[in-house]
Design a protein around this motif. Structure first.
Motif, PDB file in Angstrom:
ATOM      1  N   ALA A 136       4.221 -31.659 -69.131  1.00  0.00           N
ATOM      2  CA  ALA A 136       2.796 -31.874 -69.304  1.00  0.00           C
ATOM      3  C   ALA A 136       2.275 -32.975 -68.070  1.00  0.00           C
ATOM      4  O   ALA A 136       1.092 -32.822 -67.705  1.00  0.00           O
ATOM      5  N   GLN A 137       3.148 -33.964 -67.899  1.00  0.00           N
ATOM      6  CA  GLN A 137       2.762 -34.928 -66.741  1.00  0.00           C
ATOM      7  C   GLN A 137       2.710 -34.314 -65.358  1.00  0.00           C
ATOM      8  O   GLN A 137       1.635 -34.482 -64.752  1.00  0.00           O
ATOM      9  N   ILE A 146      -5.017 -25.425 -65.038  1.00  0.00           N
ATOM     10  CA  ILE A 146      -3.763 -24.860 -65.454  1.00  0.00           C
ATOM     11  C   ILE A 146      -3.662 -24.666 -67.007  1.00  0.00           C
ATOM     12  O   ILE A 146      -3.857 -25.538 -67.740  1.00  0.00           O
ATOM     13  N   ILE A 147      -3.164 -23.589 -67.450  1.00  0.00           N
ATOM     14  CA  ILE A 147      -2.818 -23.340 -68.713  1.00  0.00           C
ATOM     15  C   ILE A 147      -1.419 -23.073 -68.833  1.00  0.00           C
ATOM     16  O   ILE A 147      -0.832 -22.014 -68.138  1.00  0.00           O
ATOM     17  N   ALA A 202      16.526 -35.190 -74.710  1.00  0.00           N
ATOM     18  CA  ALA A 202      16.003 -34.611 -73.320  1.00  0.00           C
ATOM     19  C   ALA A 202      15.149 -33.582 -73.352  1.00  0.00           C
ATOM     20  O   ALA A 202      14.129 -33.582 -72.559  1.00  0.00           O
ATOM     21  N   GLU A 203      15.043 -32.797 -74.531  1.00  0.00           N
ATOM     22  CA  GLU A 203      14.155 -31.685 -74.718  1.00  0.00           C
ATOM     23  C   GLU A 203      12.650 -32.312 -74.638  1.00  0.00           C
ATOM     24  O   GLU A 203      11.738 -31.842 -73.966  1.00  0.00           O
ATOM     25  N   THR A 204      12.520 -33.291 -75.666  1.00  0.00           N
ATOM     26  CA  THR A 204      11.264 -34.044 -75.819  1.00  0.00           C
ATOM     27  C   THR A 204      10.865 -34.478 -74.270  1.00  0.00           C
ATOM     28  O   THR A 204       9.551 -34.302 -73.885  1.00  0.00           O
ATOM     29  N   GLU A 205      11.731 -35.325 -73.761  1.00  0.00           N
ATOM     30  CA  GLU A 205      11.377 -35.520 -72.315  1.00  0.00           C
ATOM     31  C   GLU A 205      11.044 -34.550 -71.491  1.00  0.00           C
ATOM     32  O   GLU A 205      10.196 -34.748 -70.547  1.00  0.00           O
ATOM     33  N   LEU A 206      11.866 -33.593 -71.244  1.00  0.00           N
ATOM     34  CA  LEU A 206      11.384 -32.531 -70.525  1.00  0.00           C
ATOM     35  C   LEU A 206       9.845 -31.932 -70.611  1.00  0.00           C
ATOM     36  O   LEU A 206       9.166 -31.624 -69.813  1.00  0.00           O
ATOM     37  N   ARG A 207       9.573 -31.746 -72.175  1.00  0.00           N
ATOM     38  CA  ARG A 207       8.309 -31.347 -72.445  1.00  0.00           C
ATOM     39  C   ARG A 207       7.241 -32.260 -71.921  1.00  0.00           C
ATOM     40  O   ARG A 207       6.089 -31.993 -71.398  1.00  0.00           O
ATOM     41  N   LEU A 239       8.066 -26.312 -59.449  1.00  0.00           N
ATOM     42  CA  LEU A 239       7.852 -27.740 -59.531  1.00  0.00           C
ATOM     43  C   LEU A 239       8.345 -28.142 -60.771  1.00  0.00           C
ATOM     44  O   LEU A 239       8.812 -29.397 -60.964  1.00  0.00           O
ATOM     45  N   TRP A 240       7.693 -27.681 -61.935  1.00  0.00           N
ATOM     46  CA  TRP A 240       8.033 -27.986 -63.301  1.00  0.00           C
ATOM     47  C   TRP A 240       9.638 -27.870 -63.424  1.00  0.00           C
ATOM     48  O   TRP A 240      10.225 -28.934 -64.029  1.00  0.00           O
TER      49      TRP A 240
END
Length: 120
Positions: free
Chosen positions: A33-34, A82-83, A24-29, A10-11
């Motif tokens: 997290a969301q 989740i961790i 995009a990397e920041t948005e992906l991270r 899912l992630w």
């Protein structure tokens, strides 16, 4: 183990929605997290909102099948912990990314206890 694979898939599927945008990397991270928070809060609507209509994974699940797996997991587990840790994000062009994500998922089945009632 199946729960771990489900959330990792899912992630990764949700992460495709952020590819090709500025930073995009920041948005992906942030999206991962969301997704983690949505899973902990048992918010299936989040996944309906981010999983693309054309989703298909290596196991042959389409969007509806994946959403049914998520729905079943959320309904059968009254508490989810989740961790996770993102090890790497590699962008490939404007619409693809590969993410190495480590996750540990513990789900408490409705009426059950974490770790089968093992006291620490």
């Amino acid at each position: 183990m199946q729960g771990q694979r489900l959330w990792v898939v899912l992630w990764l599927a949700a992460s495709a929605a952020a590819c090709g945008r500025p930073d995009a990397e920041t948005e992906l991270r942030e999206l991962m997290a969301q997704a983690e928070q949505a899973a902990v809060e048992r918010d299936g609507g989040f996944f309906r909102g981010v999983l693309d209509a054309g989703y298909r994974d290596a196991r042959g699940h389409d969007r509806d099948a994946m959403l049914n797996l998520v729905r079943g997991y959320l309904l059968s587990h009254s508490n989810i912990e989740i961790i996770s840790r993102v090890e790497a994000v590699t962008l490939s062009g404007v619409d693809a990314a590969q993410v190495v994500l480590h996750a540990a998922v513990v789900g408490q089945e409705a009426g059950g206890s974490f770790l089968g009632g093992v006291d620490g």
